[in-house]
Write an enzyme that holds these catalytic residues in place. Structure first.
Site, PDB file in Angstrom:
ATOM      1  N   HIS A   1      97.125 -38.896 113.625  1.00 48.00           N
ATOM      2  CA  HIS A   1      97.513 -37.769 112.754  1.00 48.00           C
ATOM      3  C   HIS A   1      97.471 -38.264 111.301  1.00 48.00           C
ATOM      4  O   HIS A   1      96.436 -38.747 110.849  1.00 48.00           O
ATOM      5  CB  HIS A   1      98.896 -37.279 113.222  1.00 48.00           C
ATOM      6  CG  HIS A   1      99.393 -36.008 112.611  1.00 48.00           C
ATOM      7  ND1 HIS A   1      98.616 -35.151 111.894  1.00 48.00           N
ATOM      8  CD2 HIS A   1     100.639 -35.438 112.625  1.00 48.00           C
ATOM      9  CE1 HIS A   1      99.339 -34.117 111.487  1.00 48.00           C
ATOM     10  NE2 HIS A   1     100.571 -34.263 111.922  1.00 48.00           N
TER      11      HIS A   1
ATOM     12  N   HIS B   1      88.506 -33.677 114.994  1.00 47.83           N
ATOM     13  CA  HIS B   1      89.687 -32.828 114.791  1.00 47.83           C
ATOM     14  C   HIS B   1      89.858 -31.926 115.998  1.00 47.83           C
ATOM     15  O   HIS B   1      88.864 -31.451 116.552  1.00 47.83           O
ATOM     16  CB  HIS B   1      89.549 -31.986 113.517  1.00 47.83           C
ATOM     17  CG  HIS B   1      90.857 -31.443 113.060  1.00 47.83           C
ATOM     18  ND1 HIS B   1      91.377 -30.270 113.558  1.00 47.83           N
ATOM     19  CD2 HIS B   1      91.768 -31.930 112.186  1.00 47.83           C
ATOM     20  CE1 HIS B   1      92.550 -30.061 112.998  1.00 47.83           C
ATOM     21  NE2 HIS B   1      92.822 -31.048 112.165  1.00 47.83           N
TER      22      HIS B   1
ATOM     23  N   ASP C   1      91.248 -36.737 106.173  1.00 48.23           N
ATOM     24  CA  ASP C   1      91.645 -38.108 105.843  1.00 48.23           C
ATOM     25  C   ASP C   1      90.475 -39.036 105.559  1.00 48.23           C
ATOM     26  O   ASP C   1      90.678 -40.165 105.132  1.00 48.23           O
ATOM     27  CB  ASP C   1      92.471 -38.688 107.000  1.00 48.23           C
ATOM     28  CG  ASP C   1      93.886 -38.160 106.970  1.00 48.23           C
ATOM     29  OD1 ASP C   1      94.363 -37.857 105.872  1.00 48.23           O
ATOM     30  OD2 ASP C   1      94.494 -38.059 108.046  1.00 48.23           O
TER      31      ASP C   1
HETATM   32  N1  ACO Z   1      85.478 -41.790 117.066  1.00 47.29           N
HETATM   33  C1  ACO Z   1      84.782 -41.871 118.238  1.00 47.29           C
HETATM   34  N2  ACO Z   1      84.893 -40.979 119.237  1.00 47.29           N
HETATM   35  C2  ACO Z   1      85.742 -39.950 119.062  1.00 47.29           C
HETATM   36  C3  ACO Z   1      86.494 -39.787 117.884  1.00 47.29           C
HETATM   37  C4  ACO Z   1      86.349 -40.753 116.854  1.00 47.29           C
HETATM   38  N3  ACO Z   1      87.050 -40.647 115.722  1.00 47.29           N
HETATM   39  N4  ACO Z   1      87.266 -38.682 117.970  1.00 47.29           N
HETATM   40  C5  ACO Z   1      87.000 -38.148 119.183  1.00 47.29           C
HETATM   41  N5  ACO Z   1      86.078 -38.904 119.842  1.00 47.29           N
HETATM   42  C6  ACO Z   1      85.497 -38.628 121.164  1.00 47.29           C
HETATM   43  C7  ACO Z   1      86.480 -38.915 122.280  1.00 47.29           C
HETATM   44  O1  ACO Z   1      86.383 -40.250 122.741  1.00 47.29           O
HETATM   45  C8  ACO Z   1      86.081 -37.899 123.316  1.00 47.29           C
HETATM   46  O2  ACO Z   1      84.888 -38.353 123.942  1.00 47.29           O
HETATM   47  P1  ACO Z   1      84.641 -38.028 125.507  1.00 47.29           P
HETATM   48  O3  ACO Z   1      84.542 -36.536 125.605  1.00 47.29           O
HETATM   49  O4  ACO Z   1      83.368 -38.734 125.832  1.00 47.29           O
HETATM   50  O5  ACO Z   1      85.820 -38.581 126.253  1.00 47.29           O
HETATM   51  C9  ACO Z   1      85.676 -36.672 122.482  1.00 47.29           C
HETATM   52  O6  ACO Z   1      85.247 -37.222 121.218  1.00 47.29           O
HETATM   53  C10 ACO Z   1      86.801 -35.679 122.266  1.00 47.29           C
HETATM   54  O7  ACO Z   1      87.895 -36.364 121.661  1.00 47.29           O
HETATM   55  P2  ACO Z   1      89.427 -36.147 122.010  1.00 47.29           P
HETATM   56  O8  ACO Z   1      90.169 -37.413 121.762  1.00 47.29           O
HETATM   57  O9  ACO Z   1      89.554 -35.530 123.377  1.00 47.29           O
HETATM   58  O10 ACO Z   1      89.797 -35.046 120.939  1.00 47.29           O
HETATM   59  P3  ACO Z   1      91.259 -34.582 120.493  1.00 47.29           P
HETATM   60  O11 ACO Z   1      91.120 -33.212 120.023  1.00 47.29           O
HETATM   61  O12 ACO Z   1      92.242 -34.846 121.584  1.00 47.29           O
HETATM   62  O13 ACO Z   1      91.617 -35.594 119.301  1.00 47.29           O
HETATM   63  C11 ACO Z   1      91.656 -36.566 117.144  1.00 47.29           C
HETATM   64  C12 ACO Z   1      91.398 -35.299 117.981  1.00 47.29           C
HETATM   65  C13 ACO Z   1      93.026 -37.185 117.520  1.00 47.29           C
HETATM   66  C14 ACO Z   1      91.690 -36.188 115.680  1.00 47.29           C
HETATM   67  C15 ACO Z   1      90.516 -37.581 117.439  1.00 47.29           C
HETATM   68  O14 ACO Z   1      89.270 -37.023 117.038  1.00 47.29           O
HETATM   69  C16 ACO Z   1      90.747 -38.918 116.727  1.00 47.29           C
HETATM   70  O15 ACO Z   1      91.433 -39.788 117.262  1.00 47.29           O
HETATM   71  N6  ACO Z   1      90.180 -39.089 115.488  1.00 47.29           N
HETATM   72  C17 ACO Z   1      90.407 -40.303 114.722  1.00 47.29           C
HETATM   73  C18 ACO Z   1      91.776 -40.265 114.075  1.00 47.29           C
HETATM   74  C19 ACO Z   1      91.864 -39.272 112.928  1.00 47.29           C
HETATM   75  O16 ACO Z   1      91.019 -39.241 112.049  1.00 47.29           O
HETATM   76  N7  ACO Z   1      92.957 -38.514 112.914  1.00 47.29           N
HETATM   77  C20 ACO Z   1      93.240 -37.556 111.847  1.00 47.29           C
HETATM   78  C21 ACO Z   1      93.138 -36.149 112.357  1.00 47.29           C
HETATM   79  S1  ACO Z   1      93.360 -35.003 111.041  1.00 47.29           S
HETATM   80  C22 ACO Z   1      94.998 -35.057 110.708  1.00 47.29           C
HETATM   81  O17 ACO Z   1      95.839 -35.145 111.548  1.00 47.29           O
HETATM   82  C23 ACO Z   1      95.353 -35.007 109.376  1.00 47.29           C
END
Ligand code: ACO
Length: 433
Positions: free
Chosen positions: A267, A308, A365
């Site tokens: 987050h 996201h 971010d």
């Molecule tokens: N890098 C690589 N792979 C990713 C990333 C990433 N940043 N984000 C998602 N994926 C992949 C996952 O591994 C998953 O792959 P799969 O379908 O093969 O298993 C797919 O994309 C879907 O991802 P989820 O984790 O299921 O998506 P969710 O909606 O639960 O999570 C989140 C969203 C937490 C933002 C995630 O994309 C992440 O961890 N991003 C990096 C951290 C980040 O930037 N957070 C800030 C968010 S914005 C905010 O809160 C202000």
């Protein structure tokens, strides 16, 4: 409530139930499942709440497919271009943009409440010098419940409003004090002659030994970042504030819980993680190698600042911040190789099947840390910066929920543990395999 209904038939009992469809003013239709359990005996299962609306709200609208974000109906692009942060705060809290008289009164109220009780500074002094600012912020904001609890009746709208204003006003004072504690600098008291963003910069960077002049480019950039972070409907930290608030808890305790939720790297902690990641990658030549790691499921490395839950096209805040990065660096006469590296990572991701298929785009971010760095704000403070802006969203949601009929938030579970078994005395127990 719309006229649409969804029919659910339980093959086990052959019973059919009509589930009403709740229609908001815009956005996807939502099924009201409140009658499902009492009528058919089924709960719904949605870990991570990917398909669940937890409340009705008038505050912020997001369309993740089209990359739309609006506060109280106003597009984020227009607010970012034209408004001051306190104007946006007023809008989020009260639902309308303020007139000049309302604005002057609101600004005066916020300014009046920026000082913290002197004993809060003693409290901050109790932390070790290298305590993370988010640990200090969460602890100190929680402690404000002890400073104001006796006088606070959460059923009284005027007292709720005062608590909301105090939180907006004092968050920058506490955040700056956390930084100064780390630096070993004396407390800087808020200066009423400055505006919200200028005052924060002054509390961060002024030292008794010399005159500090706020750079207007820095103040303008902060104003923009605070606006972009101000609210984002039912994100993890806002949902936390609402959940804690649903129990009737003190608002400072609710916001302290929100701060803890924000701190996580999935987050608000992502902005700090992005800069650490860019520093770790170090050079454009290594971009491809790290992108390969981000795609490797056996490697814990993720591309921080990417992806996201809601935005599946682009994050409109990222678009605004990317542009602002160039402008701020240019106006400050700086260049930063990390910006070139970030652009290269984005470019690779936008053409890469893994990221395209999963609809992973830069989020708010990905670029914000580059601006904070240019303003001299240390990486460990990035999430605290986010928290200053988001405080407005947290208290707006807390006020909205408190003013409306609501029940305590209490989800259920799918139990997967042991079924009923008999207690055995300690002498008769065998180690589990
Ligand atoms: N890098 C690589 N792979 C990713 C990333 C990433 N940043 N984000 C998602 N994926 C992949 C996952 O591994 C998953 O792959 P799969 O379908 O093969 O298993 C797919 O994309 C879907 O991802 P989820 O984790 O299921 O998506 P969710 O909606 O639960 O999570 C989140 C969203 C937490 C933002 C995630 O994309 C992440 O961890 N991003 C990096 C951290 C980040 O930037 N957070 C800030 C968010 S914005 C905010 O809160 C202000």
């Amino acid at each position: 409530m719309s006229d649409r209904k969804l029919l659910v038939t339980d093959p086990a009992s052959d019973q059919t139930l009509e589930l009403p469809v709740v229609a908001g003013s815009e956005g996807d239709p939502t099924i009201d499942i409140a009658k499902l359990y009492p009528s058919l005996g089924y709960f719904t299962f949605d870990p991570g709440y990917g398909s669940t609306a937890s409340c009705q709200s008038d505050i912020t609208f997001i369309d993740g497919q089209q990359g739309i974000l609006r506060y109280r109906g106003y597009p984020i692009e227009q607010l970012a271009e034209n408004a001051s942060f306190l104007e946006v705060a007023y809008l989020l809290l009260y639902g309308e943009l303020p007139t000049s008289t309302q604005y002057a009164e609101f600004e005066r109220d916020i300014t009046y409440h920026t000082m913290v009780h002197e004993k809060i500074n003693n409290f901050i002094n109790g932390f070790h010098y290298d305590a993370h600012p988010m640990a200090i912020l969460s602890g100190v904001v929680g402690s404000m419940a002890a400073f104001y609890h006796d006088k606070l009746d959460v059923k009284d709208p005027e007292q709720r409003e005062l608590a909301a204003k105090r939180l907006i006003a004092k968050m920058p004072t506490i955040a700056a004090a956390a930084y100064r504690h780390h630096m070993g600098w004396p407390v800087a008291y808020p200066r009423n002659s400055l505006d919200y963003s200028e005052r924060f910069l002054d509390m961060m960077f002024s030292v008794p030994a010399e005159q500090y002049t706020v750079n207007p480019v820095a103040a303008k950039a902060l104003n923009l970042l605070f606006i972009l972070h101000a609210d984002h409907e039912q994100n993890a930290s806002t949902s936390t504030v609402r959940l804690v608030g649903s129990t009737g808890a003190n608002p400072y305790a609710c916001v302290s819980a929100g701060l803890a939720a924000l701190w996580g790297p999935a987050h608000g902690g992502a902005n700090e993680a992005v800069l650490n990641m860019l520093n770790e990658i170090g050079d454009i030549s290594k971009a491809g190698e790290f992108m390969a790691r981000a795609k490797d499921k056996n490697d814990p490395f993720r591309l921080m600042g990417f992806g996201h839950r809601v935005y599946k096209n682009f994050d409109p805040r990222a678009t605004i911040i990317r542009q602002a990065c160039y402008e701020v660096l240019e106006e400050l006469g700086q260049s930063d190789p990390l910006l070139d590296l970030a652009m290269e990572l984005e470019k690779i991701a936008l053409e890469d099947e893994y990221f395209v298929e999963r609809k992973l785009y830069p989020n708010v971010d990905f670029y914000s840390g580059i601006i904070y760095k240019a303003l001299g704000i240390p990486t460990s403070m990035f999430t605290a910066m986010f928290a200053i802006g988001r405080t407005v969203g947290w208290v707006s949601h807390w006020l909205e929920q408190s003013a409306s009929a609501h029940r305590i938030g209490r989800p259920r579970q799918v139990y997967t543990g042991a079924t009923a078994r008999e207690y055995t005395s300690i002498d008769d127990r065998k180690p589990s395999a």
